[in-house]
Design an enzyme around this catalytic site. Structure first.
Site, PDB file in Angstrom:
ATOM      1  N   SER A  36       0.408   8.121   5.329  1.00 24.00           N
ATOM      2  CA  SER A  36      -0.918   8.274   5.930  1.00 24.00           C
ATOM      3  C   SER A  36      -1.962   8.659   4.889  1.00 24.00           C
ATOM      4  O   SER A  36      -3.141   8.310   5.013  1.00 24.00           O
ATOM      5  CB  SER A  36      -0.872   9.326   7.044  1.00 24.00           C
ATOM      6  OG  SER A  36      -0.043   8.904   8.103  1.00 24.00           O
TER       7      SER A  36
ATOM      8  N   GLU B 168       0.298   0.663  10.577  1.00 22.35           N
ATOM      9  CA  GLU B 168      -1.153   0.454  10.621  1.00 22.35           C
ATOM     10  C   GLU B 168      -1.883   1.729  11.069  1.00 22.35           C
ATOM     11  O   GLU B 168      -2.961   1.657  11.666  1.00 22.35           O
ATOM     12  CB  GLU B 168      -1.529  -0.700  11.557  1.00 22.35           C
ATOM     13  CG  GLU B 168      -0.846  -1.998  11.245  1.00 22.35           C
ATOM     14  CD  GLU B 168      -1.263  -2.613   9.929  1.00 22.35           C
ATOM     15  OE1 GLU B 168      -2.439  -2.480   9.554  1.00 22.35           O
ATOM     16  OE2 GLU B 168      -0.399  -3.191   9.266  1.00 22.35           O
TER      17      GLU B 168
ATOM     18  N   LEU C 182       0.816  -1.214   0.000  1.00 18.81           N
ATOM     19  CA  LEU C 182       0.000   0.000   0.000  1.00 18.81           C
ATOM     20  C   LEU C 182       0.852   1.267   0.000  1.00 18.81           C
ATOM     21  O   LEU C 182       0.668   2.153  -0.827  1.00 18.81           O
ATOM     22  CB  LEU C 182      -0.917  -0.009   1.228  1.00 18.81           C
ATOM     23  CG  LEU C 182      -1.731   1.251   1.506  1.00 18.81           C
ATOM     24  CD1 LEU C 182      -2.698   1.525   0.361  1.00 18.81           C
ATOM     25  CD2 LEU C 182      -2.482   1.131   2.833  1.00 18.81           C
TER      26      LEU C 182
END
Length: 378
Positions: A132, A363, A125
């Site tokens: 972020s 995460e 990702l």
């Protein structure tokens, strides 16, 4: 109201705890120093069925849920946070999105291999320019007559070195601001995919963190995971579940800090008596213990919400935020209890401190979690 685990979860906890105490603890310092998880240990994890803990029995898994996965990650992380996050990332960042968004054909193709440990999974990702702000990704997946052609770079991929398959988030529709991204399932041995840099890190050193480079990587049309243009939804839903896994990892580290600080304080003698008898030391250990119990309550409540089909976005953010910050405080207290020895690699306290910090970053950072929580309270 019953806060106890049911029999199946107690049995799982007991078996994983015994394994962690005997096998995970033994080589934790070596794995940290050598920055790798040996294939033999991966085989042991697979033999216990820990790669398939949340995968339905139909596909070869244990058919359990997020509470079970959290138990596994917590117990393993008590002795080796790097090994704990390997399991967490595999389950929450690869298995879960395939279970949630995959077609039946995709599930049949990948879940049995993920359950057995034949394949380890990861999520691609993050990019150099999008952390972020996941929606700012630039890695491109262009539709062609033969499938999808991927070009770009992903970084900070947990399990990158070990993974056989990844969930990839890439740009398919650059002119559609709300639907730029799509998700794909990509096997890591596909031509055009290669590992670039392997990061050298402060902590969780045995966990690989890789850069993936895609150069005219062609994947089939059926590799699309979920709907085209809904990749951000796949990513954010995946991260919500992943946050519970990291909360469990942080909880495990904090529990290790409590264990080691308490044991050391009982045996270290200064001024003619064990330092555990001094109020200053008792206060530090008490603070760790309170944090551990509160973090456990938040973590398992979030896991229970997920398993129950309830909304868990806020609960996951709260658990991850509190557990990670508790973990860092616990690690600082642990080093302080050990004193000068806590700064030396002969003792595990310094490793706990190094491992703890990342739980406040990956995460979703603590700052992002406060935003998520705040938005749900308006």
């Amino acid at each position: 109201m019953d806060f106890s685990l049911d029999e199946d979860h107690r049995m799982l906890q007991a078996s994983v705890r015994e394994f962690a105490e005997k096998e995970i603890a033994r080589g934790a310092a070596d794995r940290d120093r050598e920055e790798t998880i040996p294939p033999a240990l991966l085989g042991q994890l697979a033999g216990l069925g820990l790669f398939g803990i949340t995968i339905p029995e139909t596909y070869g898994g244990a058919g359990m849920g997020c509470v079970a996965s959290s138990i596994v990650v917590e117990e393993i992380s008590k002795y080796c946070a790097g090994t704990g996050v390997l399991l967490s990332a595999h389950t929450s960042l690869c298995v879960d999105p395939i279970l949630t968004f995959g077609t039946e054909e995709q599930k049949q193709k990948y879940l049995p291999k993920l359950a057995s440990g034949e394949m380890i999974g990861c999520l691609s990702l993050t990019e150099p320019g999008s952390g972020s702000d996941a929606g700012a990704a630039t890695c491109r997946a262009e539709a062609t007559a033969d499938g999808w052609r991927i070009n770009g770079t992903k970084i900070f991929v947990t399990n990158g070195k070990e993974a056989g398959v990844m969930v990839l988030i890439a740009v398919t529709d650059p002119d559609e601001p709300k639907h730029r991204l799509s998700a794909f399932i990509v096997e890591t041995d596909t031509p055009g995919v290669r590992i670039g840099k392997l990061e050298k890190k402060l902590g969780i050193r045995c966990s690989s963190t890789a850069e993936f480079v895609f150069e005219d990587c062609l994947i089939p049309r059926e590799a699309l995971l979920g709907e085209r243009g809904r990749g951000l939804r796949v990513a954010l839903t995946t991260l919500d579940g992943g946050r519970i896994g990291i909360a469990a990892q942080a909880l495990g580290i904090a529990q290790a800090c409590l264990r080691e600080a308490s044991a050391y304080a009982r045996t270290r003698v200064q001024f003619g008596r064990p330092i555990a008898t001094f109020q200053a030391i008792q206060h530090k250990i008490a603070d760790i213990a309170v944090g551990v119990e509160a973090a456990r309550a938040l973590t398992y409540r979030a896991a229970w919400c997920k398993d129950s089909g309830r909304s868990y976005v806020r609960e996951a953010a709260m658990a991850k935020l509190f557990a990670s910050e508790t973990c860092s405080r616990a690690a600082n207290h642990c080093v302080q209890v050990f004193g000068g020895y806590g700064y030396c690699t002969d003792y595990p306290a310094e490793r706990f401190l190094r491992d703890a910090k990342i739980t406040e970053i990956y995460e979703g950072t603590s700052e992002i979690h406060r935003l998520v929580i705040g938005r749900t309270l308006r």
